[in-house]
Scaffold this motif. Structure first.
Motif, PDB file in Angstrom:
ATOM      1  N   ILE A  56      47.683 -51.526  34.742  1.00  0.00           N
ATOM      2  CA  ILE A  56      46.954 -50.460  35.412  1.00  0.00           C
ATOM      3  C   ILE A  56      47.841 -49.239  35.640  1.00  0.00           C
ATOM      4  CG2 ILE A  56      45.745 -49.873  37.545  1.00  0.00           C
ATOM      5  CD1 ILE A  56      45.118 -52.954  37.759  1.00  0.00           C
ATOM      6  N   ASP A  57      49.086 -49.480  35.967  1.00  0.00           N
ATOM      7  CA  ASP A  57      49.961 -48.383  36.398  1.00  0.00           C
ATOM      8  C   ASP A  57      50.585 -47.654  35.224  1.00  0.00           C
ATOM      9  OD1 ASP A  57      49.629 -49.205  39.101  1.00  0.00           O
ATOM     10  OD2 ASP A  57      51.130 -50.772  38.764  1.00  0.00           O
ATOM     11  N   LEU A  58      50.747 -46.357  35.398  1.00  0.00           N
ATOM     12  CA  LEU A  58      51.567 -45.595  34.460  1.00  0.00           C
ATOM     13  C   LEU A  58      52.988 -45.522  35.036  1.00  0.00           C
ATOM     14  CD1 LEU A  58      52.117 -43.834  32.031  1.00  0.00           C
ATOM     15  CD2 LEU A  58      51.096 -41.902  33.249  1.00  0.00           C
ATOM     16  N   SER A  59      53.119 -44.945  36.206  1.00  0.00           N
ATOM     17  CA  SER A  59      54.426 -44.929  36.870  1.00  0.00           C
ATOM     18  C   SER A  59      54.607 -46.228  37.627  1.00  0.00           C
ATOM     19  CB  SER A  59      54.506 -43.771  37.855  1.00  0.00           C
ATOM     20  OG  SER A  59      54.312 -42.553  37.179  1.00  0.00           O
ATOM     21  N   ARG A  60      55.728 -46.849  37.457  1.00  0.00           N
ATOM     22  CA  ARG A  60      55.957 -48.121  38.132  1.00  0.00           C
ATOM     23  C   ARG A  60      57.451 -48.333  38.321  1.00  0.00           C
ATOM     24  NH1 ARG A  60      56.537 -51.965  33.996  1.00  0.00           N
ATOM     25  NH2 ARG A  60      55.734 -53.605  35.315  1.00  0.00           N
ATOM     26  N   GLY A  61      57.806 -49.093  39.335  1.00  0.00           N
ATOM     27  CA  GLY A  61      59.213 -49.341  39.640  1.00  0.00           C
ATOM     28  C   GLY A  61      59.737 -50.570  38.919  1.00  0.00           C
ATOM     29  N   ASN A  62      61.013 -50.771  39.060  1.00  0.00           N
ATOM     30  CA  ASN A  62      61.652 -51.922  38.409  1.00  0.00           C
ATOM     31  C   ASN A  62      61.618 -53.133  39.346  1.00  0.00           C
ATOM     32  OD1 ASN A  62      63.170 -53.753  37.033  1.00  0.00           O
ATOM     33  ND2 ASN A  62      64.864 -52.362  36.582  1.00  0.00           N
ATOM     34  N   ARG A  63      60.577 -53.943  39.188  1.00  0.00           N
ATOM     35  CA  ARG A  63      60.491 -55.183  39.973  1.00  0.00           C
ATOM     36  C   ARG A  63      61.285 -56.294  39.298  1.00  0.00           C
ATOM     37  NH1 ARG A  63      54.975 -53.447  39.951  1.00  0.00           N
ATOM     38  NH2 ARG A  63      54.513 -52.607  42.012  1.00  0.00           N
ATOM     39  N   ALA A  64      61.336 -56.223  37.981  1.00  0.00           N
ATOM     40  CA  ALA A  64      61.976 -57.299  37.223  1.00  0.00           C
ATOM     41  C   ALA A  64      63.434 -57.472  37.638  1.00  0.00           C
ATOM     42  CB  ALA A  64      61.882 -57.000  35.726  1.00  0.00           C
ATOM     43  N   MET A  94      65.276 -55.090  30.423  1.00  0.00           N
ATOM     44  CA  MET A  94      65.424 -56.124  31.446  1.00  0.00           C
ATOM     45  C   MET A  94      64.086 -56.792  31.750  1.00  0.00           C
ATOM     46  SD  MET A  94      66.916 -55.667  35.276  1.00  0.00           S
ATOM     47  CE  MET A  94      68.623 -55.507  34.825  1.00  0.00           C
ATOM     48  N   GLU A  95      63.043 -55.993  31.914  1.00  0.00           N
ATOM     49  CA  GLU A  95      61.729 -56.585  32.201  1.00  0.00           C
ATOM     50  C   GLU A  95      61.285 -57.482  31.050  1.00  0.00           C
ATOM     51  OE1 GLU A  95      58.851 -54.134  34.146  1.00  0.00           O
ATOM     52  OE2 GLU A  95      57.161 -55.414  33.594  1.00  0.00           O
ATOM     53  N   GLY A 114      57.053 -47.362  33.339  1.00  0.00           N
ATOM     54  CA  GLY A 114      55.864 -47.219  32.496  1.00  0.00           C
ATOM     55  C   GLY A 114      56.200 -47.361  31.016  1.00  0.00           C
ATOM     56  N   GLY A 115      57.426 -47.008  30.671  1.00  0.00           N
ATOM     57  CA  GLY A 115      57.854 -47.141  29.282  1.00  0.00           C
ATOM     58  C   GLY A 115      59.092 -46.321  29.010  1.00  0.00           C
ATOM     59  N   ARG A 116      59.311 -46.029  27.727  1.00  0.00           N
ATOM     60  CA  ARG A 116      60.432 -45.207  27.251  1.00  0.00           C
ATOM     61  C   ARG A 116      61.706 -46.036  27.084  1.00  0.00           C
ATOM     62  NH1 ARG A 116      57.652 -42.776  31.215  1.00  0.00           N
ATOM     63  NH2 ARG A 116      56.215 -41.154  30.565  1.00  0.00           N
ATOM     64  N   ASP A 117      62.742 -45.351  26.667  1.00  0.00           N
ATOM     65  CA  ASP A 117      63.932 -46.091  26.240  1.00  0.00           C
ATOM     66  C   ASP A 117      65.018 -46.083  27.314  1.00  0.00           C
ATOM     67  OD1 ASP A 117      65.525 -47.629  24.686  1.00  0.00           O
ATOM     68  OD2 ASP A 117      66.124 -46.054  23.296  1.00  0.00           O
ATOM     69  N   HIS A 118      65.028 -47.111  28.127  1.00  0.00           N
ATOM     70  CA  HIS A 118      66.090 -47.261  29.133  1.00  0.00           C
ATOM     71  C   HIS A 118      66.236 -48.735  29.482  1.00  0.00           C
ATOM     72  CE1 HIS A 118      62.899 -47.605  32.181  1.00  0.00           C
ATOM     73  NE2 HIS A 118      62.351 -46.566  31.613  1.00  0.00           N
ATOM     74  N   GLY A 119      67.322 -49.055  30.135  1.00  0.00           N
ATOM     75  CA  GLY A 119      67.683 -50.453  30.358  1.00  0.00           C
ATOM     76  C   GLY A 119      66.642 -51.282  31.085  1.00  0.00           C
ATOM     77  N   GLY A 120      65.962 -50.654  32.034  1.00  0.00           N
ATOM     78  CA  GLY A 120      64.986 -51.407  32.819  1.00  0.00           C
ATOM     79  C   GLY A 120      63.929 -52.079  31.952  1.00  0.00           C
ATOM     80  N   ILE A 121      63.510 -51.381  30.887  1.00  0.00           N
ATOM     81  CA  ILE A 121      62.469 -51.927  30.005  1.00  0.00           C
ATOM     82  C   ILE A 121      62.993 -53.185  29.315  1.00  0.00           C
ATOM     83  CG2 ILE A 121      61.030 -51.472  27.974  1.00  0.00           C
ATOM     84  CD1 ILE A 121      60.240 -49.794  30.401  1.00  0.00           C
TER      85      ILE A 121
END
Ligand SMILES: *Cc1c(COP(=O)(O)O)cnc(C)c1O
Length: 470
Positions: A343-351, A116-117, A107-114
């Motif tokens: 739409i989603d707030l919580s979401r997984g790392n699809r990227a 990457m997406e 959904g956001g915040r400071d981590h690698g997944g963001i």
């Protein structure tokens, strides 16, 4: 895990052994996909899955091998061409483990997944020729991407929509006949109503501009507010492409938001000529919906919506109540957050599936596979035309081939025969075609988004069709 309480393994070494066994089983399944076609589920499978019927125990791995892996949906197999279903990639196994181990909330915040997406969106944006001002988000698939795009389109004409709702205003949308049901469903979900979708007839496989103009004029005269034009980059039934440059001109002329449904066909952008040119003009769209889980072969699920103007994208979704306020530093930093784009707030790392795939095999391997799939569809068409009783439903444009097994029969009998052939070949594990109607006749349909398909698979499948033909 043989203990009464606790949600971490009591013995990580035992767990390590199980997990390694699972990885081996998964790799075996992929490596030997050709020997593992779809098979019908045994009658007791529902009972075998019943939660709590057996004590929680260490035989989970055995159960996965006997009850889970064999009953897949068939799309891992090299002769699976039904509907539009990607094969999945070996890189998915690695991505799934990394995603599970990091378990990031995207959904956001400071981590690698963001980060990457964002890299995956940026790559896709460039491939589609969108400007740097564009934004995007990974979603479940084109169905959700379509809802997001249409909501942004609606905001353009109804600035107060989020607060006031649509009220009595009647919005109308325009799409070619044969547009995917995702467009219909999105209009229904958004309260626009599918009666307000005008399906414009085709001319030479493309939306007929003259009829569009007439329909728009009639709707305007009737008090409606036309807002959206949808173009096909790969129609689901036949793989047809609209002239996207022409649609972009029409959208400019009539002040419509141009959305391109490129669920699978957008990826011909990576292919060689002549297929590359099918999507010319896609870079002029206001939004594009596309899937990675179809013609980019990554495992389910992963699609994306791209929106040309980030401001319009944010205007439709951004909202940050007190409990989601961002900060300059720390975990709550790293604006923008993806919850403001969908739409989603919580979401997984699809990227991560896309990232692993591109980093493992390289972009060129995808371009080659997509080009090759187009060649396989052309080969299937060629082979069909060589067989005296078979006939194509429509000329092959990209990767979709439709045909009837015996066109010497009356239409109703052809329909029956084709449906029966599709079923028989599925059940005996030879090949998977789905069916569709072309000019009222049920025909066999192959949508090749399968990097495992070879020319020998095409010939073997058509031989099998011929063998079932009276
Ligand atoms: C599959 C498909 C969709 C729907 O996409 P999902 O990823 O299944 O939600 C929309 N349009 C076209 C052309 C498709 O092939």
């Amino acid at each position: 895990m043989n203990h009464k309480t606790g949600l971490d393994p009591l013995d990580w070494n035992t767990f390590r052994g199980q997990a390694h066994k699972m990885l081996d089983a998964a790799i075996d399944q992929m490596e030997n996909a050709a020997d593992r076609p779809w098979q019908p589920a045994p009658t007791d499978l529902q009972d075998r899955y019943k939660i709590g019927a057996r004590p929680a125990s260490t035989d989970l791995l055995d159960r996965i091998q006997t009850d889970v892996l064999p009953y897949h949906g068939g799309n891992i197999h090299p002769r699976f061409w039904g509907w539009v279903q990607g094969t999945g990639l070996a890189s998915d196994l690695i991505a799934a483990m990394a995603a599970a181990a990091t378990n990031e909330n995207m959904g956001g915040r400071d981590h690698g997944g963001i980060y990457m997406e964002r890299a995956v969106i940026d790559w896709t944006r460039k491939k589609m020729g969108f400007p740097e001002s564009a934004s995007g988000i990974c979603v479940t698939g084109t169905s959700q991407a379509t809802v997001i795009a249409f909501q942004a389109a609606r905001l353009r004409v109804l600035k107060n929509l989020r607060a006031t709702g649509q009220g009595d205003i009647r919005l109308t949308a325009y799409a070619p006949v044969g547009v995917h049901n995702a467009t219909v469903k999105a209009l229904q979900l958004l309260g626009i109503g599918s009666d307000n979708l005008r399906q414009i007839p085709l001319q030479d496989g493309k939306l007929n501009a003259e009829i569009l103009r007439e329909t728009l004029a009639a709707d305007r005269a009737d008090g409606a507010l036309p807002f959206l034009l949808v173009g096909n980059a790969g129609s689901v039934d036949l793989g047809l492409f609209d002239d996207l440059n022409q649609l972009a001109d029409l959208a400019d002329e009539h002040e419509l938001w141009l959305h391109v449904d490129g669920a699978f066909g957008a990826w011909t952008r990576l292919a060689d000529a002549p297929w590359h040119g099918l999507t010319d003009g896609i870079e002029r769209a206001d939004s594009i919906a596309l899937d990675f889980h179809k013609w980019m072969y990554v495992g389910y699920d992963c699609g994306m919506v791209l929106i040309r103007d980030e401001d319009e994208h944010r205007a439709a979704f951004a909202a940050r109540p007190a409990y989601l306020e961002g900060t300059a530093q720390g975990i709550a930093g790293n604006e923008p957050w993806f919850c403001d784009y969908g739409i989603d707030l919580s979401r997984g790392n699809r990227a991560i599936k896309v990232w692993c795939a591109l980093e493992m095999f390289g972009e060129q391997a995808f371009a080659d596979a997509i080009t090759d799939n187009c060649r396989m569809a052309a080969l299937m068409a060629e082979d069909v035309e060589k067989r005296p009783r078979m006939r194509l439903g429509h000329a092959v444009v990209s990767n979709v081939c439709t045909f009837t097994a015996n066109d010497t029969l009356p239409p109703a009998q052809q329909s029956e025969l084709n449906a029966e052939i599709a079923l028989t070949l599925q059940q005996n594990g030879t090949a998977v075609f789905s069916t569709t109607r072309v000019d009222g006749i049920v025909m066999l349909r192959a949508a090749i988004v399968n990097h495992r398909t070879q020319a020998s698979d095409i010939r073997a499948a058509l031989d099998a069709v011929a063998d079932l033909c009276p």
